[in-house]
Design a protein around this motif. Structure first.
Motif, mmCIF file in Angstrom:
data_model
loop_
_atom_site.group_PDB
_atom_site.id
_atom_site.type_symbol
_atom_site.label_atom_id
_atom_site.label_comp_id
_atom_site.label_asym_id
_atom_site.label_seq_id
_atom_site.Cartn_x
_atom_site.Cartn_y
_atom_site.Cartn_z
ATOM 1 N N ASN A 31 -6.791 8.250 10.733
ATOM 2 C CA ASN A 31 -6.453 6.900 10.276
ATOM 3 C C ASN A 31 -5.114 6.892 9.539
ATOM 4 O O ASN A 31 -4.519 7.941 9.268
ATOM 5 N N TYR A 40 -4.346 5.797 6.431
ATOM 6 C CA TYR A 40 -4.345 5.706 4.964
ATOM 7 C C TYR A 40 -3.079 6.369 4.406
ATOM 8 O O TYR A 40 -2.477 5.896 3.459
ATOM 9 N N TYR A 41 -2.705 7.504 4.989
ATOM 10 C CA TYR A 41 -1.365 8.061 4.791
ATOM 11 C C TYR A 41 -0.853 8.521 6.148
ATOM 12 O O TYR A 41 -1.574 8.458 7.145
ATOM 13 N N GLN A 64 -12.971 8.316 3.032
ATOM 14 C CA GLN A 64 -11.850 7.507 2.563
ATOM 15 C C GLN A 64 -11.608 7.910 1.113
ATOM 16 O O GLN A 64 -12.445 7.693 0.247
ATOM 17 N N TYR A 76 -6.968 3.025 -4.307
ATOM 18 C CA TYR A 76 -7.031 2.296 -3.040
ATOM 19 C C TYR A 76 -8.385 1.610 -2.861
ATOM 20 O O TYR A 76 -8.493 0.604 -2.152
ATOM 21 N N ASN A 105 -9.032 -2.010 -1.001
ATOM 22 C CA ASN A 105 -9.655 -2.046 0.328
ATOM 23 C C ASN A 105 -11.078 -1.487 0.271
ATOM 24 O O ASN A 105 -11.359 -0.431 0.820
#
Length: 323
Positions: A34, A36-37, A84, A89, A93
């Motif tokens: 993903n 996210y970074y 996650q 964060y 989210n």
């Protein structure tokens, strides 16, 4: 022996895969890559592993697909590191945490419940579960029912789900509460990474709570030593009503934030320009791991001081980004 690692393209997953494959394990891994970074960093980690692992791009929260993967691979040990991450964060989210950390963990538990020739599950929890605990060092027997972030709440929920599956179905499990893991190939959202980036660029760094914070920084090699030892041999659950145990993995040496910045100044050769800020929501002032249980069961003795570990990270960072 065969291990399946979730989150294999992540920081700890990558290092765990490298260590186990070097030790002669057969290693398969799954990651959804993903954003996210930077997914490019995740792909670079996979490239560094090369043919040492078999990789499957998959979201672990897709329970049917993940269960089929486990049935196909039939690992002896599952090392569940996908999640996650990030306290801050989770405020922005929250639904990403519900899917990855709650549904994802349940998917892994269900797959373990039905897995063939399966020994035990090792899964990632977090020191965040201790919340604003004032007693130090944090012990596995301390109450953890007052989280201060959604991320921490999901990790505590994972521990409860695991305890339930151990009780109902006998799934042998070891949960690891990681304390601020750092080192080469780390996560760009972590303070030591962002500070290094800004210091090398000559930009000011944000210092929260005006620097009045301490963290139990734990070097990646010390962490992976523990994971590999537990993968080789789960603890004995004889006499316990459920085969589930929690361990802290920390350096047992909290470092003041300003000392960490000083170590980065030495490693980078740059003076930090500090922008002092108030505490952020969901953060805590101190983390400090009691590691007596891990030392007793596995001889854990963290050996990497912060100045040495940060020097290793900065050297890697300069080489990776050609700085």
């Amino acid at each position: 022996m065969k291990a399946l690692i979730t989150g294999i393209a992540g920081f700890i997953g990558f290092h765990t895969a490298a260590r186990l494959s070097k030790a002669g394990w057969t290693v398969a891994g799954v990651d959804n890559l993903n954003d996210y970074y930077d997914p490019g960093l995740k792909r670079a980690r996979l490239a560094a592993l090369g043919d040492a692992v078999s990789f499957h791009e998959l979201d672990i929260a897709a329970a049917v697909a993940f269960a089929k993967l486990i049935d196909d691979e039939q690992p002896d040990v599952i090392i569940h590191l996908a999640a996650q991450a990030g306290v801050r964060y989770s405020i922005e989210n929250p639904f990403a945490y519900a899917r990855s950390n709650l549904l994802g963990h349940l998917s892994v538990l269900e797959a373990c419940r039905h897995a063939k020739n399966f020994s035990h599950l090792i899964y990632a929890s977090s020191s965040s579960v201790y919340g604003g605990n004032k007693k130090t060092p944090f012990s596995e027997t301390d109450p953890v029912d007052a989280p201060v972030s959604l991320y921490a709440a999901t990790k505590k929920s994972d521990e409860l789900m695991s305890a339930t599956y151990a009780h109902l179905y006998g799934v042998q499990q070891i949960g690891l509460r990681f304390f601020t893991v750092y080192g080469p190939w780390g996560r760009p959202d972590m303070a030591y990474w962002t500070f290094t980036d800004k210091m090398l660029r000559g930009d000011p760094i944000p210092v929260f709570n005006h620097g009045r914070m301490r963290r139990d920084f734990t070097y990646i090699d010390d962490v992976v030593d523990c994971i590999a030892a537990i993968a080789d041999k789960p603890p004995s659950f004889a006499g316990e009503d459920r085969p589930h145990r929690i361990y802290n993995i920390g350096n047992h040496t909290p470092v003041p934030l300003l000392d960490m910045i000083g170590a980065l100044e030495n490693a980078t050769g740059r003076k930090a320009q500090m922008d002092m800020k108030d505490m952020q929501p969901g953060d805590v002032c101190e983390t400090y791991a009691d590691v007596d249980r891990l030392a007793a069961d596995y001889g854990f003795n963290p050996a990497t001081p912060i100045d040495k570990g940060l020097k290793q990270f900065v050297d890697w960072y300069r080489a990776y980004f050609n700085v």
